[in-house]
Design a protein around this motif. Structure first.
Motif, PDB file in Angstrom:
ATOM      1  N   ARG A 242      -3.721   0.203   2.048  1.00 27.84           N
ATOM      2  CA  ARG A 242      -2.472  -0.316   2.595  1.00 27.84           C
ATOM      3  C   ARG A 242      -2.465  -1.834   2.657  1.00 27.84           C
ATOM      4  O   ARG A 242      -1.532  -2.481   2.188  1.00 27.84           O
ATOM      5  CB  ARG A 242      -2.191   0.256   3.987  1.00 27.84           C
TER       6      ARG A 242
ATOM      7  N   ILE B 184      -2.307  -3.530  -0.791  1.00 27.32           N
ATOM      8  CA  ILE B 184      -0.991  -3.502  -1.420  1.00 27.32           C
ATOM      9  C   ILE B 184      -0.004  -4.408  -0.692  1.00 27.32           C
ATOM     10  O   ILE B 184       0.775  -5.132  -1.309  1.00 27.32           O
ATOM     11  CB  ILE B 184      -0.471  -2.053  -1.462  1.00 27.32           C
ATOM     12  N   SER B 185      -0.054  -4.373   0.638  1.00 29.11           N
ATOM     13  CA  SER B 185       0.863  -5.212   1.423  1.00 29.11           C
ATOM     14  C   SER B 185       0.448  -6.676   1.358  1.00 29.11           C
ATOM     15  O   SER B 185       1.198  -7.554   1.762  1.00 29.11           O
ATOM     16  CB  SER B 185       0.866  -4.793   2.887  1.00 29.11           C
ATOM     17  N   ASP B 186      -0.778  -6.914   0.896  1.00 31.70           N
ATOM     18  CA  ASP B 186      -1.301  -8.268   0.845  1.00 31.70           C
ATOM     19  C   ASP B 186      -1.336  -8.882   2.243  1.00 31.70           C
ATOM     20  O   ASP B 186      -0.855  -9.994   2.466  1.00 31.70           O
ATOM     21  CB  ASP B 186      -0.424  -9.115  -0.090  1.00 31.70           C
ATOM     22  N   GLU B 187      -1.882  -8.108   3.157  1.00 30.71           N
ATOM     23  CA  GLU B 187      -1.953  -8.529   4.551  1.00 30.71           C
ATOM     24  C   GLU B 187      -3.367  -8.289   5.076  1.00 30.71           C
ATOM     25  O   GLU B 187      -4.159  -7.596   4.452  1.00 30.71           O
ATOM     26  CB  GLU B 187      -1.030  -7.666   5.422  1.00 30.71           C
TER      27      GLU B 187
ATOM     28  N   ASN C 119      -4.819  -3.738   9.570  1.00 29.38           N
ATOM     29  CA  ASN C 119      -4.274  -3.542  10.914  1.00 29.38           C
ATOM     30  C   ASN C 119      -5.156  -2.636  11.767  1.00 29.38           C
ATOM     31  O   ASN C 119      -4.869  -2.397  12.915  1.00 29.38           O
ATOM     32  CB  ASN C 119      -2.844  -2.996  10.849  1.00 29.38           C
ATOM     33  N   LEU C 120      -6.241  -2.165  11.170  1.00 31.81           N
ATOM     34  CA  LEU C 120      -7.135  -1.261  11.888  1.00 31.81           C
ATOM     35  C   LEU C 120      -8.581  -1.701  11.688  1.00 31.81           C
ATOM     36  O   LEU C 120      -8.895  -2.356  10.699  1.00 31.81           O
ATOM     37  CB  LEU C 120      -6.972   0.162  11.345  1.00 31.81           C
TER      38      LEU C 120
ATOM     39  N   MET D  81      -5.893  -4.401  -8.894  1.00 30.15           N
ATOM     40  CA  MET D  81      -4.447  -4.606  -8.936  1.00 30.15           C
ATOM     41  C   MET D  81      -3.862  -4.477 -10.346  1.00 30.15           C
ATOM     42  O   MET D  81      -2.741  -3.996 -10.517  1.00 30.15           O
ATOM     43  CB  MET D  81      -4.068  -5.963  -8.312  1.00 30.15           C
TER      44      MET D  81
ATOM     45  N   PHE E 107      -2.371  -1.148 -11.571  1.00 28.52           N
ATOM     46  CA  PHE E 107      -1.045  -0.695 -11.127  1.00 28.52           C
ATOM     47  C   PHE E 107      -0.007  -0.890 -12.235  1.00 28.52           C
ATOM     48  O   PHE E 107       0.918  -0.109 -12.384  1.00 28.52           O
ATOM     49  CB  PHE E 107      -0.602  -1.450  -9.867  1.00 28.52           C
TER      50      PHE E 107
ATOM     51  N   SER F 109      -1.078   4.474 -10.324  1.00 25.45           N
ATOM     52  CA  SER F 109      -0.029   3.969  -9.442  1.00 25.45           C
ATOM     53  C   SER F 109       0.598   5.084  -8.624  1.00 25.45           C
ATOM     54  O   SER F 109       0.734   5.011  -7.405  1.00 25.45           O
ATOM     55  CB  SER F 109       1.071   3.348 -10.287  1.00 25.45           C
TER      56      SER F 109
ATOM     57  N   MET G  23       0.521   5.960  -4.617  1.00 21.78           N
ATOM     58  CA  MET G  23       1.778   6.065  -3.880  1.00 21.78           C
ATOM     59  C   MET G  23       1.862   7.397  -3.140  1.00 21.78           C
ATOM     60  O   MET G  23       2.229   7.449  -1.972  1.00 21.78           O
ATOM     61  CB  MET G  23       2.938   5.925  -4.861  1.00 21.78           C
TER      62      MET G  23
ATOM     63  N   ILE H 117      -0.388   7.385  -0.081  1.00 20.63           N
ATOM     64  CA  ILE H 117       0.129   6.647   1.069  1.00 20.63           C
ATOM     65  C   ILE H 117       1.298   7.399   1.696  1.00 20.63           C
ATOM     66  O   ILE H 117       1.453   7.430   2.914  1.00 20.63           O
ATOM     67  CB  ILE H 117       0.529   5.226   0.638  1.00 20.63           C
ATOM     68  N   CYS H 118       2.087   8.063   0.867  1.00 20.93           N
ATOM     69  CA  CYS H 118       3.172   8.895   1.397  1.00 20.93           C
ATOM     70  C   CYS H 118       2.617  10.019   2.266  1.00 20.93           C
ATOM     71  O   CYS H 118       3.180  10.345   3.308  1.00 20.93           O
ATOM     72  CB  CYS H 118       3.990   9.483   0.255  1.00 20.93           C
TER      73      CYS H 118
END
Lengths: 226, 226
Positions: A85, A88-91, A94-95, A114, A117, A124, A128, A131-132
DNA sequence: TATTCTGTATGACATATATCATATTTTCAA
DNA sequence: TTGAAAATATGATATATGTCATACAGAATA
């Protein structure tokens, strides 16, 4: 440097869509790690810049709430990918990820993944769908947290631990969580968790012996979880 | 049949990556709908086979828990896409969508969208980032539900409604939720929700007048939400 | 082995929240 | 408009859960 082509766990993740030349490429740039039980793989807020492929072991993904309590959001095990996550979000992640058992993982840098993709649509699509699936699960989890009682969530969680991580020969849950961690999964105080475990024991739903928990009556537990 | 090329809301979603010929194609196969407040767009368990592009209005995405209570998982508004997850997973939808206001939406059949994933990598990437954002949000939501009190969640939710959906000229929250729906968002009993709203009113944090809610002291509310 | 420390367990109590009952107000159709 | 139904509001009470205190067990360390 071991070959990714021959790695069995690859078959269980999105990486199974990769072709021979792609596998050779990541085999070349990946780094293998051994992680001891209790070690941190990464912490909330860190920049990770790649994904971890879990070859063996289990880790917890958790988040600290403002009051300082650890909420375990998810457990990740052999064959799964970690850090998709945020890559892909380039962040920042968060955990936080901490090993619950000794683990073997491979780290694949973002730069080397990357590109796939664009070139490999099956890969890809796999990512997806993955993550869904996580999203669907997470939404169901939110509803459980919001609508179920602690008792129901504990019953639900015990059953989940058995079906997802299996039993030892003696029938006890294979995965070893402290009472504190179990409380962190169901979102309650450690004492409440312990108290309810004692209650379940008195009702002959489970057996307790030290850290290890054995589910005795999964039918009744299932009913309790509604 | 209106042209997608000239549709402004497209700019706010993953669809902004589509090229001229792709836009012409979906303009050709899309269906526009007007949906009245209270109408159901789709229900949990249905096969949807496409996505909705929200041109105007807001809807709630909710899930019924076993005890029959409605849990609102998410609100979706103008410029967002609806049904991406189930289309990609190729599954029935896991949430029900009901309009909170009159809405205008376009439905694009799955068959006409899926091809873009192979041909237009930017579109693919946009969708993926979108879903990753949803996942991050959902995980944070789970932690809130598990760790925060009802009071904290109510404060948090009121602030969220103001920042995400804006205010009327008189300063009241633009979005109209019944007490029941608000309770469904924060995961509590309707009476508890009403009681806490009254408490917030007494503390001069909000003003109530009929259905409409006005935030008076967002700083204190923010503190309350921790 | 003794000692300390950490995790587990249990009791007592406070508090948040749900539930049930009942007003009161608003909405809406007849 | 009037009456009925639905939504909102509030009180009384029960219950679930959190918090604090303390005891006990097992693991780690000296």
């Amino acid at each position: 440097m071991s070959k990714c082509e021959q790695c069995i766990v690859r078959e269980f993740s999105s990486l199974k869509a990769l072709k021979k030349d792609e596998l050779l490429k990541i085999a070349d740039c990946k780094t293998s790690y051994t992680i001891k039980k209790g070690d941190t793989i990464f912490s909330e807020g860190e920049q990770v810049n790649g994904i971890f492929c879990i070859k063996d072991g289990v880790c917890k993904l958790s988040k600290l709430s403002q009051n300082g309590k650890e909420q375990i959001v998810k457990l990740i095990t052999k064959g799964e990918l970690l850090g998709q996550r945020s890559m892909i979000s380039d962040e920042a992640v968060n955990l936080s990820a901490v090993a619950l058992e000794d683990m073997e993982v491979c780290f694949i840098p973002k730069a080397d993944i990357m590109g796939f993709f664009d070139k490999n649509n099956q890969f890809s699509m796999n990512v997806m769908k993955n993550i869904c699936g996580d999203l669907k699960e997470s939404e169901a989890h939110t509803v459980s947290m919001a609508q179920k009682t602690v008792k129901e969530r504990l019953a639900e969680t015990l059953l989940y631990l058995e079906t997802s991580f299996g039993k030892n020969e003696d029938g006890s849950l294979h995965i070893q969580l402290s009472r504190d961690e179990l409380a962190g999964m169901i979102g309650t105080a450690t004492e409440s968790c312990i108290r309810l475990l004692s209650e379940f024991k008195k009702l002959n739903l489970i057996a307790l012996s030290g850290k290890s928990i054995t589910i005795i009556d999964s039918a009744k537990l299932k009913k309790l979880a509604e």
